[in-house]
Design an enzyme around this catalytic site. Structure first.
Site, PDB file in Angstrom:
ATOM      1  N   GLY A  48       0.802  -1.146   0.029  1.00 24.14           N
ATOM      2  CA  GLY A  48       0.020   0.050  -0.118  1.00 24.14           C
ATOM      3  C   GLY A  48       0.865   1.200   0.128  1.00 24.14           C
ATOM      4  N   GLU A 102       4.352   3.894   6.049  1.00 24.64           N
ATOM      5  CA  GLU A 102       2.977   3.303   5.998  1.00 24.64           C
ATOM      6  C   GLU A 102       2.118   4.111   5.309  1.00 24.64           C
ATOM      7  OE1 GLU A 102       1.332   0.687   6.007  1.00 24.64           O
ATOM      8  OE2 GLU A 102       1.788  -0.681   7.728  1.00 24.64           O
ATOM      9  N   ASP A 103       1.267   3.216   4.521  1.00 20.82           N
ATOM     10  CA  ASP A 103      -0.113   3.809   4.016  1.00 20.82           C
ATOM     11  C   ASP A 103      -0.942   4.425   4.780  1.00 20.82           C
ATOM     12  OD1 ASP A 103      -0.669   1.266   4.534  1.00 20.82           O
ATOM     13  OD2 ASP A 103      -1.515   1.057   2.530  1.00 20.82           O
ATOM     14  N   ASP A 106      -4.944   2.044  11.098  1.00 19.42           N
ATOM     15  CA  ASP A 106      -6.097   1.896  11.438  1.00 19.42           C
ATOM     16  C   ASP A 106      -6.402   1.316  13.056  1.00 19.42           C
ATOM     17  OD1 ASP A 106      -8.767   1.214  11.846  1.00 19.42           O
ATOM     18  OD2 ASP A 106      -9.048   0.008   9.733  1.00 19.42           O
ATOM     19  N   LYS A 134      -6.268   6.797  11.068  1.00 20.30           N
ATOM     20  CA  LYS A 134      -7.859   6.845  11.583  1.00 20.30           C
ATOM     21  C   LYS A 134      -7.575   6.842  13.086  1.00 20.30           C
ATOM     22  CE  LYS A 134      -9.551   4.105   7.823  1.00 20.30           C
ATOM     23  NZ  LYS A 134     -10.148   2.626   7.438  1.00 20.30           N
ATOM     24  N   PHE A 155     -13.862   3.297   5.038  1.00 17.41           N
ATOM     25  CA  PHE A 155     -12.962   2.278   4.068  1.00 17.41           C
ATOM     26  C   PHE A 155     -12.521   3.312   2.928  1.00 17.41           C
ATOM     27  CE2 PHE A 155     -11.705  -0.751   0.648  1.00 17.41           C
ATOM     28  CZ  PHE A 155     -10.717  -1.288   1.433  1.00 17.41           C
ATOM     29  N   ASP A 162      -6.052  -0.382  -1.682  1.00 14.16           N
ATOM     30  CA  ASP A 162      -6.531  -1.255  -2.652  1.00 14.16           C
ATOM     31  C   ASP A 162      -7.828  -1.809  -2.190  1.00 14.16           C
ATOM     32  OD1 ASP A 162      -5.352  -2.928  -0.819  1.00 14.16           O
ATOM     33  OD2 ASP A 162      -5.963  -4.313  -2.195  1.00 14.16           O
TER      34      ASP A 162
HETATM   35  P1  5GP Z   1      -4.273  -1.970  11.281  1.00 19.50           P
HETATM   36  O1  5GP Z   1      -2.961  -2.669  11.601  1.00 19.50           O
HETATM   37  O2  5GP Z   1      -3.497  -0.630  11.716  1.00 19.50           O
HETATM   38  O3  5GP Z   1      -5.572  -2.187  11.654  1.00 19.50           O
HETATM   39  O4  5GP Z   1      -4.369  -2.117   9.662  1.00 19.50           O
HETATM   40  C1  5GP Z   1      -3.406  -1.575   8.919  1.00 19.50           C
HETATM   41  C2  5GP Z   1      -3.351  -2.083   7.347  1.00 19.50           C
HETATM   42  O5  5GP Z   1      -4.982  -2.157   7.113  1.00 19.50           O
HETATM   43  C3  5GP Z   1      -3.175  -1.006   6.461  1.00 19.50           C
HETATM   44  O6  5GP Z   1      -1.744  -1.311   6.182  1.00 19.50           O
HETATM   45  C4  5GP Z   1      -3.864  -1.506   5.188  1.00 19.50           C
HETATM   46  O7  5GP Z   1      -3.447  -2.468   4.317  1.00 19.50           O
HETATM   47  C5  5GP Z   1      -5.278  -1.766   5.811  1.00 19.50           C
HETATM   48  N1  5GP Z   1      -6.303  -0.735   5.872  1.00 19.50           N
HETATM   49  C6  5GP Z   1      -6.830  -0.233   7.009  1.00 19.50           C
HETATM   50  N2  5GP Z   1      -7.781   0.754   6.679  1.00 19.50           N
HETATM   51  C7  5GP Z   1      -7.912   0.457   5.422  1.00 19.50           C
HETATM   52  C8  5GP Z   1      -8.758   1.506   4.372  1.00 19.50           C
HETATM   53  O8  5GP Z   1      -9.532   2.323   4.448  1.00 19.50           O
HETATM   54  N3  5GP Z   1      -8.613   1.008   3.062  1.00 19.50           N
HETATM   55  C9  5GP Z   1      -7.534   0.251   2.502  1.00 19.50           C
HETATM   56  N4  5GP Z   1      -7.506  -0.192   1.448  1.00 19.50           N
HETATM   57  N5  5GP Z   1      -6.840  -0.629   3.536  1.00 19.50           N
HETATM   58  C10 5GP Z   1      -6.971  -0.101   4.907  1.00 19.50           C
HETATM   59 MG    MG Z   2       0.078  -0.698   4.982  1.00 19.42          MG
END
Ligand code: 5GP
Ligand code: MG
Length: 178
Positions: A48, A102-103, A106, A134, A155, A162
């Protein structure tokens, strides 16, 4: 507003490319200031973050290197469930300043796990640069040093992110239409 259909879902524009690039310039300014004598190694977390890492690198003017890593998820046997493992890091990072690129953050679970692994490998200093954050769902207590944009808990796709592998090539960021 522009709408796009990706597979079975509709998305509409929520963050323009210009706003994204402005926010990246602000992140880069701070990286240039904070890490100017640190020779940092940027670690782009694939897939991402590839677009963010590219634009961030163009705006970073201090000496630095970049490498690309992936996160492999597997279900651990412990009660914590899913474990995120860092793969693809070949550099010796002992004593180095690391910026995890990181992209999106969440829940923060992914980045927290990565940070712990990089610290365990002997990095001197580990910072997190995320394009998107977020805050409502960030339970892990992780506080990224560099945040491009703070967004609601919806989302999104585009600019590297993606939906089922599609939408990464969109220049703007789009939010799922509910
Ligand atoms: P975390 O471990 O912080 O919950 O999740 C991070 C990963 O979840 C990100 O690197 C990404 O791959 C995915 N992710 C979280 N939110 C989104 C979103 O709104 N859209 C997309 N496409 N991926 C997300
Ligand atoms: Mg990511």
């Amino acid at each position: 507003m522009t709408r796009v259909k990706i597979l079975d879902k509709e998305f509409e524009t929520s963050i323009s490319e210009a706003t994204i690039l402005e926010s990246i310039n602000e992140v880069a300014k701070r990286v240039n200031h904070d890490l100017k004598d640190e020779n940092p190694l940027m670690l782009c977390v694939l897939n991402g973050a590839f677009m963010f890492a590219a634009d961030l690198m163009k705006a970073v003017t201090i000496p630095c290197q970049i490498s690309f890593v992936k996160v492999a998820s597997y279900n651990g046997t412990s009660s914590t469930g899913s474990v995120k493992q860092l793969i693809g890091l070949n550099e010796d990072i002992k004593g180095r300043s690391i910026v995890l690129v990181e992209d999106i953050i969440d829940t923060g679970v992914t980045i927290k796990g990565l940070k712990e692994q990089v610290v365990a490998m002997g990095a001197k200093d580990v910072r997190v640069a995320t394009l998107l954050f977020k805050p409502e769902s960030c339970m892990s207590g992780i506080k990224p040093e560099y945040i491009g944009l703070t967004i609601p808990n919806d989302f999104i796709v585009g600019y590297g992110l993606d939906y089922d592998g599609y939408g990464r090539n969109l220049r703007d960021i789009y939010t799922l239409v509910k």
